[in-house]
Design a protein around this motif. Sequence first.
Motif, PDB file in Angstrom:
ATOM      1  N   SER A  22       0.835  -1.206   0.000  1.00 31.14           N
ATOM      2  CA  SER A  22       0.000   0.000   0.000  1.00 31.14           C
ATOM      3  C   SER A  22       0.870   1.255   0.000  1.00 31.14           C
ATOM      4  N   GLU A  23       0.474   2.225  -0.809  1.00 31.90           N
ATOM      5  CA  GLU A  23       1.234   3.472  -0.889  1.00 31.90           C
ATOM      6  C   GLU A  23       0.882   4.404   0.257  1.00 31.90           C
ATOM      7  N   VAL A  24       1.889   5.023   0.825  1.00 34.83           N
ATOM      8  CA  VAL A  24       1.719   6.070   1.823  1.00 34.83           C
ATOM      9  C   VAL A  24       2.006   7.411   1.151  1.00 34.83           C
ATOM     10  N   GLN A  25       1.121   8.364   1.365  1.00 34.75           N
ATOM     11  CA  GLN A  25       1.275   9.694   0.774  1.00 34.75           C
ATOM     12  C   GLN A  25       1.687  10.715   1.831  1.00 34.75           C
ATOM     13  N   PHE A  42      -0.074   7.541   6.665  1.00 26.63           N
ATOM     14  CA  PHE A  42       0.183   6.523   7.671  1.00 26.63           C
ATOM     15  C   PHE A  42       0.074   7.171   9.048  1.00 26.63           C
ATOM     16  N   GLY A  43      -0.876   6.692   9.845  1.00 29.87           N
ATOM     17  CA  GLY A  43      -1.047   7.217  11.188  1.00 29.87           C
ATOM     18  C   GLY A  43      -1.610   8.616  11.260  1.00 29.87           C
ATOM     19  N   LEU A  78       5.415   9.940  17.442  1.00 28.11           N
ATOM     20  CA  LEU A  78       5.813  11.250  16.940  1.00 28.11           C
ATOM     21  C   LEU A  78       4.789  11.791  15.949  1.00 28.11           C
ATOM     22  N   GLY A  79       4.076  12.847  16.309  1.00 27.15           N
ATOM     23  CA  GLY A  79       3.136  13.519  15.419  1.00 27.15           C
ATOM     24  C   GLY A  79       1.887  12.755  15.097  1.00 27.15           C
ATOM     25  N   ALA A  80       1.668  11.605  15.728  1.00 29.75           N
ATOM     26  CA  ALA A  80       0.604  10.692  15.302  1.00 29.75           C
ATOM     27  C   ALA A  80      -0.774  11.126  15.780  1.00 29.75           C
ATOM     28  N   THR A  81      -1.780  10.710  15.023  1.00 28.05           N
ATOM     29  CA  THR A  81      -3.149  10.735  15.503  1.00 28.05           C
ATOM     30  C   THR A  81      -3.360   9.463  16.309  1.00 28.05           C
ATOM     31  N   ARG A 124      -2.142   2.783  11.428  1.00 30.94           N
ATOM     32  CA  ARG A 124      -3.082   2.424  10.365  1.00 30.94           C
ATOM     33  C   ARG A 124      -2.948   3.369   9.186  1.00 30.94           C
ATOM     34  N   LEU A 125      -3.324   2.880   8.009  1.00 36.92           N
ATOM     35  CA  LEU A 125      -3.321   3.698   6.799  1.00 36.92           C
ATOM     36  C   LEU A 125      -4.664   4.406   6.672  1.00 36.92           C
ATOM     37  N   TRP A 126      -4.613   5.709   6.467  1.00 35.32           N
ATOM     38  CA  TRP A 126      -5.799   6.533   6.304  1.00 35.32           C
ATOM     39  C   TRP A 126      -5.943   6.926   4.834  1.00 35.32           C
ATOM     40  N   GLN A 127      -7.170   7.213   4.435  1.00 35.98           N
ATOM     41  CA  GLN A 127      -7.444   7.731   3.093  1.00 35.98           C
ATOM     42  C   GLN A 127      -7.519   9.261   3.161  1.00 35.98           C
ATOM     43  N   ALA A 128      -6.961   9.928   2.167  1.00 36.56           N
ATOM     44  CA  ALA A 128      -6.874  11.395   2.217  1.00 36.56           C
ATOM     45  C   ALA A 128      -7.483  12.023   0.977  1.00 36.56           C
ATOM     46  N   ARG A 129      -8.036  13.223   1.179  1.00 34.66           N
ATOM     47  CA  ARG A 129      -8.521  14.029   0.058  1.00 34.66           C
ATOM     48  C   ARG A 129      -8.346  15.497   0.414  1.00 34.66           C
TER      49      ARG A 129
END
Length: 371
Positions: A22-25, A42-43, A78-81, A124-129
Amino acid sequence: MSAHRSTPPPRVEAFGRLPDGSEVQRWTLSDGSGVTASVLTFGAILQSLDVPDRQGQFAGVVLGLPRLEDYLGSHPYLGATVGRYANRIAGGSFTLDGKQYALPLSDPAGPNTLHGGQNGFDKRLWQARPLSAGPGAAVELSRTSPDGEEGFPGTLHAVVRYTLYRAELRIDYQATTDAPTVVGMTNHSYFNLAGEGSPSVLDHRLQIAADRYLPVDRHLIPEDRPRPVAATPFDFTAADTLGARIGSGDEQLGPACGYDHCWILDGGRAADCRTVARLTHPGSGRGLSIATTEPGLQVYTANGFDGTLTGLGGRPYLRHSAVALETQPLPDSPNRPDFPTVVLRPGLPYRSTTVYRFFADQPTVSSLAVC
């Protein structure tokens, strides 16, 4: 701060791939004046945040790691949600509507669940827009946490929105569930206003709008009753340096080797953001004020950092080289009916907002300070 130009749209680039392919952006936001923030899918991690000092010189002020592989290893959020539930849940269990739920024990400090479990939202991997409505540059990240993930009940749809506008970074959290559950998300950024990788934050001055804090036991779980901050090393009702009393020998500072405590913010949980804390660095002139809707502020002075992590600037992260200022519910609230509730039920959306407002020597105010 310098004059602001038009806000450019968010920029997205590949940041790497997870072991499953899976790609992380990485999404980069800019306010048009040079202030930038980078967010990973990611995260939902805030990787970097660059702001100017009193001379207009820019530096990163949150701790971050240069490669995706670094985030896949062990690091202190570090910086995570973090979620579903930020901070600690004692014993790794809670009871909701008469049913007990068991969670993974994930806390080095003791038999607790910390920041959502072994594989919480930070892993976890999140989806972004991108978002275009309203002022500022914004990116929205979302994921669905299935029923039973890390032991928490209910299918939870979570959304985190980062908006950068006029040297303010606003973070909005939303969630809905199909069954009763507990929720409390936060951002776990570590700040050093002298620049990430600088050796200490003990010269930073902190002020907190709170006259009570939560003392903790040897496992860093809140004791029975809050205590007044007056006449203790926890009194930041007037601005004081983080290092002024950190070595005072107070019995509360021993278990954590520094501050790792929650302050009960004046006004409790609020419908609208109110300013609850201010952090300044006299040397650079950089300042940060924090506004939030949350009832608690966890202050953690990077007590466990030992130099094994190397940051974006190539310098090791040392003990007390940053401070986390986590706006959140009170620790162990699922087991504490005397604390503000963190129960979320179907049809009642969860909402939380925190605004980080940066300034140079003199604080400024803009429209995003109001939720």
